[in-house]
Scaffold this motif. Structure first.
Motif, PDB file in Angstrom:
ATOM      1  N   VAL A 240      60.357 -39.940 -50.595  1.00 13.05           N
ATOM      2  CA  VAL A 240      59.709 -38.740 -50.070  1.00 13.05           C
ATOM      3  C   VAL A 240      59.530 -38.935 -48.569  1.00 13.05           C
ATOM      4  O   VAL A 240      58.933 -39.922 -48.136  1.00 13.05           O
ATOM      5  CB  VAL A 240      58.346 -38.491 -50.739  1.00 13.05           C
ATOM      6  CG1 VAL A 240      57.646 -37.303 -50.071  1.00 13.05           C
ATOM      7  CG2 VAL A 240      58.534 -38.235 -52.224  1.00 13.05           C
ATOM      8  N   LEU A 241      60.087 -38.022 -47.786  1.00  8.74           N
ATOM      9  CA  LEU A 241      59.913 -38.063 -46.337  1.00  8.74           C
ATOM     10  C   LEU A 241      58.671 -37.248 -45.997  1.00  8.74           C
ATOM     11  O   LEU A 241      58.689 -36.016 -46.017  1.00  8.74           O
ATOM     12  CB  LEU A 241      61.138 -37.486 -45.631  1.00  8.74           C
ATOM     13  CG  LEU A 241      61.086 -37.500 -44.099  1.00  8.74           C
ATOM     14  CD1 LEU A 241      61.126 -38.929 -43.570  1.00  8.74           C
ATOM     15  CD2 LEU A 241      62.234 -36.684 -43.510  1.00  8.74           C
ATOM     16  N   ALA A 242      57.578 -37.945 -45.696  1.00  9.76           N
ATOM     17  CA  ALA A 242      56.278 -37.293 -45.475  1.00  9.76           C
ATOM     18  C   ALA A 242      56.127 -36.928 -44.012  1.00  9.76           C
ATOM     19  O   ALA A 242      56.109 -37.800 -43.135  1.00  9.76           O
ATOM     20  CB  ALA A 242      55.156 -38.222 -45.911  1.00  9.76           C
TER      21      ALA A 242
ATOM     22  N   THR B 210      66.677 -34.477 -41.051  1.00 10.11           N
ATOM     23  CA  THR B 210      66.342 -35.896 -41.045  1.00 10.11           C
ATOM     24  C   THR B 210      66.346 -36.463 -42.456  1.00 10.11           C
ATOM     25  O   THR B 210      66.834 -37.579 -42.692  1.00 10.11           O
ATOM     26  CB  THR B 210      64.962 -36.119 -40.394  1.00 10.11           C
ATOM     27  OG1 THR B 210      65.010 -35.680 -39.035  1.00 10.11           O
ATOM     28  CG2 THR B 210      64.568 -37.584 -40.421  1.00 10.11           C
ATOM     29  N   ALA B 211      65.820 -35.704 -43.418  1.00  6.17           N
ATOM     30  CA  ALA B 211      65.836 -36.149 -44.816  1.00  6.17           C
ATOM     31  C   ALA B 211      67.273 -36.347 -45.301  1.00  6.17           C
ATOM     32  O   ALA B 211      67.580 -37.320 -46.002  1.00  6.17           O
ATOM     33  CB  ALA B 211      65.114 -35.130 -45.696  1.00  6.17           C
ATOM     34  N   GLN B 212      68.160 -35.444 -44.900  1.00  3.41           N
ATOM     35  CA  GLN B 212      69.565 -35.561 -45.293  1.00  3.41           C
ATOM     36  C   GLN B 212      70.204 -36.814 -44.695  1.00  3.41           C
ATOM     37  O   GLN B 212      70.918 -37.555 -45.384  1.00  3.41           O
ATOM     38  CB  GLN B 212      70.325 -34.322 -44.836  1.00  3.41           C
ATOM     39  CG  GLN B 212      71.813 -34.340 -45.167  1.00  3.41           C
ATOM     40  CD  GLN B 212      72.547 -33.125 -44.603  1.00  3.41           C
ATOM     41  OE1 GLN B 212      71.936 -32.206 -44.051  1.00  3.41           O
ATOM     42  NE2 GLN B 212      73.859 -33.120 -44.719  1.00  3.41           N
ATOM     43  N   LEU B 213      69.937 -37.062 -43.417  1.00  6.38           N
ATOM     44  CA  LEU B 213      70.500 -38.249 -42.761  1.00  6.38           C
ATOM     45  C   LEU B 213      69.966 -39.532 -43.395  1.00  6.38           C
ATOM     46  O   LEU B 213      70.708 -40.504 -43.564  1.00  6.38           O
ATOM     47  CB  LEU B 213      70.163 -38.226 -41.270  1.00  6.38           C
ATOM     48  CG  LEU B 213      70.845 -37.146 -40.433  1.00  6.38           C
ATOM     49  CD1 LEU B 213      70.252 -37.116 -39.025  1.00  6.38           C
ATOM     50  CD2 LEU B 213      72.350 -37.373 -40.371  1.00  6.38           C
ATOM     51  N   LEU B 214      68.683 -39.543 -43.747  1.00  7.71           N
ATOM     52  CA  LEU B 214      68.100 -40.728 -44.380  1.00  7.71           C
ATOM     53  C   LEU B 214      68.676 -40.935 -45.778  1.00  7.71           C
ATOM     54  O   LEU B 214      68.916 -42.073 -46.197  1.00  7.71           O
ATOM     55  CB  LEU B 214      66.580 -40.603 -44.434  1.00  7.71           C
ATOM     56  CG  LEU B 214      65.810 -41.812 -44.981  1.00  7.71           C
ATOM     57  CD1 LEU B 214      66.087 -43.058 -44.162  1.00  7.71           C
ATOM     58  CD2 LEU B 214      64.307 -41.532 -45.029  1.00  7.71           C
ATOM     59  N   ALA B 215      68.920 -39.846 -46.508  1.00  2.80           N
ATOM     60  CA  ALA B 215      69.527 -39.958 -47.837  1.00  2.80           C
ATOM     61  C   ALA B 215      70.913 -40.576 -47.741  1.00  2.80           C
ATOM     62  O   ALA B 215      71.304 -41.409 -48.571  1.00  2.80           O
ATOM     63  CB  ALA B 215      69.586 -38.582 -48.486  1.00  2.80           C
TER      64      ALA B 215
ATOM     65  N   VAL C  74      66.395 -37.992 -50.899  1.00  2.00           N
ATOM     66  CA  VAL C  74      65.225 -37.978 -50.019  1.00  2.00           C
ATOM     67  C   VAL C  74      64.717 -36.540 -49.964  1.00  2.00           C
ATOM     68  O   VAL C  74      65.443 -35.626 -49.586  1.00  2.00           O
ATOM     69  CB  VAL C  74      65.564 -38.476 -48.603  1.00  2.00           C
ATOM     70  CG1 VAL C  74      64.338 -38.367 -47.694  1.00  2.00           C
ATOM     71  CG2 VAL C  74      66.066 -39.918 -48.647  1.00  2.00           C
ATOM     72  N   VAL C  75      63.459 -36.366 -50.356  1.00  2.00           N
ATOM     73  CA  VAL C  75      62.864 -35.035 -50.421  1.00  2.00           C
ATOM     74  C   VAL C  75      61.804 -34.908 -49.325  1.00  2.00           C
ATOM     75  O   VAL C  75      60.875 -35.713 -49.267  1.00  2.00           O
ATOM     76  CB  VAL C  75      62.216 -34.791 -51.800  1.00  2.00           C
ATOM     77  CG1 VAL C  75      61.532 -33.424 -51.834  1.00  2.00           C
ATOM     78  CG2 VAL C  75      63.253 -34.914 -52.906  1.00  2.00           C
ATOM     79  N   PRO C  76      61.921 -33.916 -48.439  1.00  2.00           N
ATOM     80  CA  PRO C  76      60.870 -33.727 -47.437  1.00  2.00           C
ATOM     81  C   PRO C  76      59.604 -33.161 -48.063  1.00  2.00           C
ATOM     82  O   PRO C  76      59.657 -32.335 -48.983  1.00  2.00           O
ATOM     83  CB  PRO C  76      61.500 -32.739 -46.447  1.00  2.00           C
ATOM     84  CG  PRO C  76      62.546 -32.017 -47.220  1.00  2.00           C
ATOM     85  CD  PRO C  76      63.039 -32.972 -48.268  1.00  2.00           C
ATOM     86  N   ALA C  77      58.464 -33.613 -47.572  1.00  2.00           N
ATOM     87  CA  ALA C  77      57.165 -33.114 -48.039  1.00  2.00           C
ATOM     88  C   ALA C  77      56.218 -33.117 -46.852  1.00  2.00           C
ATOM     89  O   ALA C  77      56.505 -33.716 -45.810  1.00  2.00           O
ATOM     90  CB  ALA C  77      56.628 -33.988 -49.165  1.00  2.00           C
ATOM     91  N   TYR C  78      55.068 -32.449 -47.022  1.00  2.00           N
ATOM     92  CA  TYR C  78      54.230 -32.187 -45.853  1.00  2.00           C
ATOM     93  C   TYR C  78      52.748 -32.418 -46.138  1.00  2.00           C
ATOM     94  O   TYR C  78      52.274 -32.192 -47.254  1.00  2.00           O
ATOM     95  CB  TYR C  78      54.460 -30.755 -45.382  1.00  2.00           C
ATOM     96  CG  TYR C  78      55.925 -30.462 -45.146  1.00  2.00           C
ATOM     97  CD1 TYR C  78      56.559 -30.876 -43.982  1.00  2.00           C
ATOM     98  CD2 TYR C  78      56.695 -29.805 -46.115  1.00  2.00           C
ATOM     99  CE1 TYR C  78      57.909 -30.639 -43.771  1.00  2.00           C
ATOM    100  CE2 TYR C  78      58.037 -29.568 -45.922  1.00  2.00           C
ATOM    101  CZ  TYR C  78      58.644 -29.984 -44.736  1.00  2.00           C
ATOM    102  OH  TYR C  78      59.988 -29.757 -44.548  1.00  2.00           O
TER     103      TYR C  78
END
Length: 269
Positions: free
Chosen positions: A153-155, A171-176, A183-187
């Protein structure tokens, strides 16, 4: 070695081909958000020292949007030079980049200021996120079974600005791609929350879920997001060496971009 190379390049850049000394480069103003957490200011100051080590002949200053001193308005007002490059210590496009920082620069009479792009998305951010995950316990040599069970989870802080959301997703896509797992973005201040993203990954059969901290420094949001991690939680980006290189990259990009020609005033008839 990278630091030595950068310092040598900095020294050579001050001398032209005919041996004459070139004008000093415009000062770099690192624009931080500000935080009530004292660790944030300490982290930013350490990051600035890293930037100065890489580029010792560059004048580097700090200004905060709010909550910490020096405030950006005070830093800009104190500059002797009429030009400056403002580098946002922010990870995506949003209100601060589009409104707060330009308005602060415009409010200083006679100041010529250029504003760099936010730090993200960029591969150097992904390098830092990966390093922080490894420090927290992420396995660098994962088996196929581990990869099938893993997720991140990309917080991030969160924003209503659609371009900010797009930047975080990128950024989540690049990290995956770097990790080989979803990698799922979350807030912290928007949906989906870290807890909701964890549940979504678990529903896909991912039970080794890490939280990557997409924050520049420690603070309330970073702490709350880390507390929701079911497995490991990485530290914020902080003063990692790649962050200092990225700040200088954004600075150099801005300096290399020609300034728009001033609009000519039409003579009255």
């Amino acid at each position: 070695m990278n630091a030595i190379t950068s310092q040598l390049g900095s020294q050579l850049s001050l001398v032209s081909l005919n041996g004459a000394r070139r004008p000093a480069p415009p000062p770099l103003v690192l624009v931080a958000h500000g935080s009530r957490d004292p660790r944030a200011l300490s982290t930013v100051r350490t990051l600035i020292e890293r930037v100065r080590e890489l580029r010792p002949h560059l004048s580097v200053h700090l200004g905060h949007i709010e909550l910490n001193e020096p405030l950006l308005a005070d830093t800009l007002a104190s500059l002797d030079a009429d030009g400056a490059v403002l580098v946002p210590l922010l990870l995506s496009r949003g209100y601060h980049v589009k409104r707060d920082i330009p308005e602060a620069a415009a409010a200083v009479p006679g100041l010529r200021a250029r504003i760099a792009a936010p730090l993200g998305p960029h591969p150097l951010l992904v390098e830092t996120l990966y390093a922080r995950l490894v420090e927290a316990g992420w396995r660098t040599g994962m088996s196929d079974a581990d990869r099938r069970a893993g997720g991140v989870v990309l917080a991030a802080a969160g924003s209503r600005d659609p371009e900010s959301i797009t930047d975080t997703r990128r950024t989540a896509q690049l990290l995956a791609e770097r990790l080989g797992v979803p990698v799922v973005p979350a807030y912290a201040s928007a949906a989906p929350t870290v807890a909701a993203a964890v549940r979504a990954l678990a529903a896909r059969g991912r039970h080794r879920i890490a939280v990557a901290s997409y924050f520049t420094a420690p603070g309330r949001f970073a702490t709350e997001c880390a507390a929701a991690a079911p497995w490991i939680a990485a530290a914020p980006l902080g003063s990692h060496a790649a962050m200092a290189r990225l700040i200088l990259h954004r600075y150099d990009q801005t300096v290399a971009t020609p300034e728009p020609a001033p609009e000519r005033e039409l003579a009255s008839a």
